[in-house]
Design an enzyme around this catalytic site. Structure first.
Site, short mmCIF file in Angstrom:
data_model
loop_
_atom_site.label_atom_id
_atom_site.label_comp_id
_atom_site.label_asym_id
_atom_site.label_seq_id
_atom_site.Cartn_x
_atom_site.Cartn_y
_atom_site.Cartn_z
CB CYS A 112 5.85 -1.26 0.31
SG CYS A 112 4.98 -2.83 0.37
CG HIS A 255 3.68 1.58 2.35
ND1 HIS A 255 2.85 1.33 1.29
CD2 HIS A 255 3.95 0.39 2.93
CE1 HIS A 255 2.64 0.02 1.22
NE2 HIS A 255 3.28 -0.56 2.21
CG ASN A 285 0.36 -2.88 1.75
OD1 ASN A 285 0.83 -2.33 0.76
ND2 ASN A 285 1.11 -3.34 2.73
O1 UT7 Z 1 3.77 -3.23 2.95
C1 UT7 Z 1 5.03 -3.68 3.37
C2 UT7 Z 1 5.15 -3.54 4.83
N1 UT7 Z 1 4.14 -4.30 5.48
C3 UT7 Z 1 3.73 -3.99 6.68
O2 UT7 Z 1 4.22 -3.02 7.21
C4 UT7 Z 1 2.76 -4.90 7.38
C5 UT7 Z 1 3.10 -4.94 8.83
N2 UT7 Z 1 2.36 -5.90 9.63
C6 UT7 Z 1 1.04 -5.80 9.87
O3 UT7 Z 1 0.35 -4.94 9.36
C7 UT7 Z 1 0.45 -6.75 10.87
O4 UT7 Z 1 1.52 -7.44 11.51
C8 UT7 Z 1 -0.54 -7.78 10.28
C9 UT7 Z 1 -1.80 -7.07 9.88
C10 UT7 Z 1 0.11 -8.47 9.09
C11 UT7 Z 1 -0.90 -8.80 11.33
O5 UT7 Z 1 -1.39 -8.15 12.49
P1 UT7 Z 1 -0.78 -8.53 13.92
O6 UT7 Z 1 -1.58 -7.78 14.89
O7 UT7 Z 1 0.69 -8.27 13.87
O8 UT7 Z 1 -1.12 -10.07 14.03
P2 UT7 Z 1 -0.11 -11.29 14.21
O9 UT7 Z 1 0.56 -11.62 12.92
O10 UT7 Z 1 0.76 -11.08 15.38
O11 UT7 Z 1 -1.17 -12.40 14.55
C12 UT7 Z 1 -2.00 -12.29 15.69
C13 UT7 Z 1 -3.03 -13.38 15.63
C14 UT7 Z 1 -2.41 -14.76 15.31
O12 UT7 Z 1 -3.12 -15.72 16.06
P3 UT7 Z 1 -2.49 -16.31 17.42
O13 UT7 Z 1 -1.18 -16.93 16.99
O14 UT7 Z 1 -2.30 -15.14 18.32
O15 UT7 Z 1 -3.53 -17.29 17.85
C15 UT7 Z 1 -2.72 -14.92 13.84
O16 UT7 Z 1 -2.80 -16.27 13.46
O17 UT7 Z 1 -3.94 -13.11 14.57
C16 UT7 Z 1 -4.06 -14.25 13.72
N3 UT7 Z 1 -4.34 -13.78 12.38
C17 UT7 Z 1 -5.60 -13.66 11.93
N4 UT7 Z 1 -6.78 -13.89 12.50
C18 UT7 Z 1 -7.88 -13.64 11.77
C19 UT7 Z 1 -3.48 -13.42 11.40
N5 UT7 Z 1 -4.17 -13.04 10.30
C20 UT7 Z 1 -5.48 -13.19 10.61
C21 UT7 Z 1 -6.66 -12.96 9.90
N6 UT7 Z 1 -7.83 -13.20 10.52
N7 UT7 Z 1 -6.66 -12.49 8.62
#
Ligand code: UT7
Length: 334
Positions: A112, A255, A285
């Site tokens: 990215c 980004h 993204n």
């Molecule tokens: O481009 C290169 C750099 N990339 C980035 O900078 C991306 C950085 N990260 C992010 O933007 C976020 O971490 C994400 C959008 C990828 C995820 O958001 P988050 O708030 O960090 O969620 P998480 O991964 O901590 O997951 C929280 C919960 C989990 O469930 P439990 O374990 O708490 O029950 C996931 O399984 O959200 C769940 N989850 C979803 N639920 C519904 C993860 N993806 C989804 C989804 N729909 N699409």
């Protein structure tokens, strides 16, 4: 020799993929995607359309924006995570399709951060007297590497391309000049964003690789925190180097990884949140295409005006990060 941005072109594939469409396919909801990422829709290519195809369109438009013909370009630098093939690079094919002749053409792999890495390299190439004008392209088709059983990554990434023409200029301190660059990496965190198989570390031969190792993978929560600090610290180093006060930045073009990251980044830099340019809601993204797509979006809407101070910063797999700054030039994106 100073270098200046003299043209900007973008291309998005026509197929829109809404959160509702993804909710039909994955265990997710429009509400989760919107509140956790800020994304409402993204574009995905149709099967058979490649990164190179998008790059050619964006490149053609950047030439038009700069008012140049193919003969005027001395090199093509293409930033991508999703090349048309593992070998050869995609840039020579893009140069050939654009009719640019037998010029230097090469890919940059910095995920990215790729576009800002490519811009920095092109800046160096011109400053060293090796080229007069370089076409710098960021293009991605993440839809081709997303794991169809990973709802987290499948909801985030979109396809697209953006390109600028970078040209050597006679005098410094003019609008469009690249005022400085800050580049960095931390390979000890390489496991946070990767495709495990398909390279020399884990070769791909039929039947030997689990399917999931062929797809893009990201440790989202850990990446989130790294993104804010690395983009923020890189931006602060750059501002110190070029002598801009944080408060003097008119537009923060980060980004487009996640709207929460962009707002946290603005706070990290003591800037009001509304200085952050945001178009992730409409494109997702788009990795190496993210910065030029955000610039064009803000310029077309009239938000970026000639003379405004623009700070760009990106972060991605590697890990890598990169920042640069320009005074916005009087150009019309195509
Ligand atoms: O481009 C290169 C750099 N990339 C980035 O900078 C991306 C950085 N990260 C992010 O933007 C976020 O971490 C994400 C959008 C990828 C995820 O958001 P988050 O708030 O960090 O969620 P998480 O991964 O901590 O997951 C929280 C919960 C989990 O469930 P439990 O374990 O708490 O029950 C996931 O399984 O959200 C769940 N989850 C979803 N639920 C519904 C993860 N993806 C989804 C989804 N729909 N699409």
């Amino acid at each position: 020799m100073p270098t200046s941005v003299t043209g900007l072109g973008t291309y998005l594939p026509p197929r829109r993929v809404s959160n509702e469409e993804l909710a039909d396919r994955f265990d997710t909801t429009d509400e989760w995607i919107t509140t956790r990422t800020g994304i409402r829709t993204r574009r995905w290519t149709d099967t058979g359309v490649s990164t190179g195809d998008l790059a050619v369109e964006a490149g053609r438009r950047a030439l038009k924006s700069a008012g140049l013909s193919p003969d005027d370009i001395d090199a093509v630098v293409l930033a991508t995570t999703t090349p048309d093939h593992p070998c050869p690079a995609t840039a020579p094919d893009v140069a050939a399709q654009l009719g640019l002749g037998h010029i230097a053409a090469y890919d940059i792999s910095a995920v990215c951060s790729g576009f800002l890495y490519a811009l920095a390299v092109a800046h160096g190439q011109i400053a060293a007297g090796q080229a007069g004008r370089v076409l710098v392209i960021g293009a991605e088709t993440y839809s081709t590497i997303l794991n169809p059983s990973d709802r987290a990554t499948s909801c985030i990434f979109g396809d697209g391309a953006g390109a600028v023409v970078l040209a050597g200029t006679e005098s410094s301190d003019q609008a469009g000049d690249i005022l400085g660059v800050d580049l960095g990496s931390d390979g000890s965190r390489k496991e946070l964003i990767r495709i495990p198989a398909g390279g020399s570390r884990q070769r791909t031969s039929p039947g030997t690789v689990p399917d999931e190792d062929l797809y893009f993978r990201m440790e989202g929560r850990q990446v989130f925190h790294q993104a804010v600090t690395h983009m923020g610290d890189s931006a602060i180093r750059l501002l110190d180097r070029i002598g801009w006060d944080k408060a003097s930045v008119n537009h923060l073009v980060g980004h487009q990884a996640n709207v929460r990251i962009l707002k946290s980044l603005a706070r990290y830099l003591d800037l009001p949140e509304d200085r952050a340019v945001i178009n992730i809601d409409r494109v997702g993204n788009t990795s190496a295409a993210s910065i030029p797509l955000a610039l064009a979006d803000a310029a077309v809407s009239g938000r970026l005006k000639p003379g405004d101070r623009v700070l760009m910063t990106a972060f991605g797999g590697g890990l890598t990060w990169a920042s640069t700054a320009i005074i916005w030039p009087d150009i019309t994106p195509v």
